[in-house]
Design an enzyme around this catalytic site. Sequence first.
Site, PDB file in Angstrom:
ATOM      1  N   LYS A  71       8.561  -9.574  -8.247  1.00  0.00           N
ATOM      2  CA  LYS A  71       7.317  -9.143  -8.753  1.00  0.00           C
ATOM      3  C   LYS A  71       6.554 -10.349  -9.278  1.00  0.00           C
ATOM      4  CE  LYS A  71       8.685  -5.323  -8.381  1.00  0.00           C
ATOM      5  NZ  LYS A  71       8.115  -4.578  -7.150  1.00  0.00           N
TER       6      LYS A  71
ATOM      7  N   HIS B 272      -0.466  -2.753 -13.180  1.00  0.00           N
ATOM      8  CA  HIS B 272       0.745  -2.440 -12.792  1.00  0.00           C
ATOM      9  C   HIS B 272       1.446  -3.817 -12.277  1.00  0.00           C
ATOM     10  CE1 HIS B 272       3.843  -0.757 -10.166  1.00  0.00           C
ATOM     11  NE2 HIS B 272       3.456  -1.582  -9.056  1.00  0.00           N
TER      12      HIS B 272
ATOM     13  N   THR C 277      -0.018   6.962  -1.306  1.00  0.00           N
ATOM     14  CA  THR C 277      -0.003   7.157  -2.527  1.00  0.00           C
ATOM     15  C   THR C 277       0.715   8.279  -2.872  1.00  0.00           C
ATOM     16  OG1 THR C 277      -2.578   6.339  -2.491  1.00  0.00           O
ATOM     17  CG2 THR C 277      -1.647   8.045  -4.440  1.00  0.00           C
TER      18      THR C 277
ATOM     19  N   GLN D 110       4.090   6.875  -3.317  1.00  0.00           N
ATOM     20  CA  GLN D 110       4.161   6.336  -4.827  1.00  0.00           C
ATOM     21  C   GLN D 110       4.373   7.129  -5.793  1.00  0.00           C
ATOM     22  OE1 GLN D 110       4.293   3.099  -5.650  1.00  0.00           O
ATOM     23  NE2 GLN D 110       2.631   1.988  -4.348  1.00  0.00           N
TER      24      GLN D 110
END
Length: 319
Positions: free
Chosen positions: A129, A155, A213, A216
Amino acid sequence: MANIVREIKEIGSHAVDIYDFLLAGMDKRVTQYPLMHNPFPMSAILIGYLFFVLYLGPSIMAKRKAFQLKEAMIAYNLMLVALSVFIVYEFLMSGWATTYTWRCDPVDTSDSPEALRMVRVAWLFWFSKIIELMDTVFFVLRKKHGQITFLHIFHHSFMPWTWWWGICLAPGGMGSFHAMVNSTVHIIMYFYYGLSAAGPRFQKFLWWKKYMTAIQLTQFVLISLHATQYYFMDSCNYQFPTILTLIWIYGTFFFFLFSNFWFQAYVKGKRLPKQDVKSCQNGTAVYTNDKHLENNNSATNGSARHENGSAHTGKMKKA
């Protein structure tokens, strides 16, 4: 005034107590890894990230031409694909494909090879990350300001901060399910970005952008459902139910944020250029962030050539 000062001191005292409590509960197996002794180095990185993408970067690039960075982006995205594949494999071999039941799975606090392997991949997921903060740095350097949305920044900054605490307290167990699912999604996502960065000749392979998307959204549904089952079990010895609650909140919250993105981009068409909105309505859209700019440039150049050609023909007629 004295009462206000007293209340502030009490709040500060409680915050220090909570901080000390959290540090005391840290898994000692995690502290041997970089940036894991205390939250200050990690917090400094994220604050520096926010400062760069919100202020310093745009200021530096304001009077400069956008960088292309094609080769760097291809290498970066493919590297993250390989890293995500490795992380998913390690999660599977650390428990999810071996000893875990996919229901109530407590954190293995022993020093067994499998437990230590889970600790390692939990840290590696968190560190990935930090690497992914480069996503936004590339946007800034390429002056893709439209891609730096609230959803994107939130995010990329919120996820590393919360996951740091997650692996400090619970590196493994059923709380690691969302990390494995997220890494699986990132294999697909960064593979798409790598193809997109490769240029126009790969446009025919990018017809599935709209479904990114959807993937996701599916991820957040799976994460929330997996966390929810804890509350319907007669008994479960998972040690950190608060973390499961936070994961459920996280999955649900991001589901609504990404749903709004889907609605704005593909139902209302606000994030697509006009020509792509028409194509999308006809069911024939092929759109990528990089390609659309190239199409616009090509169209502009083509129009200029057409206008120049028309002017030249007019002059010839007059002659």
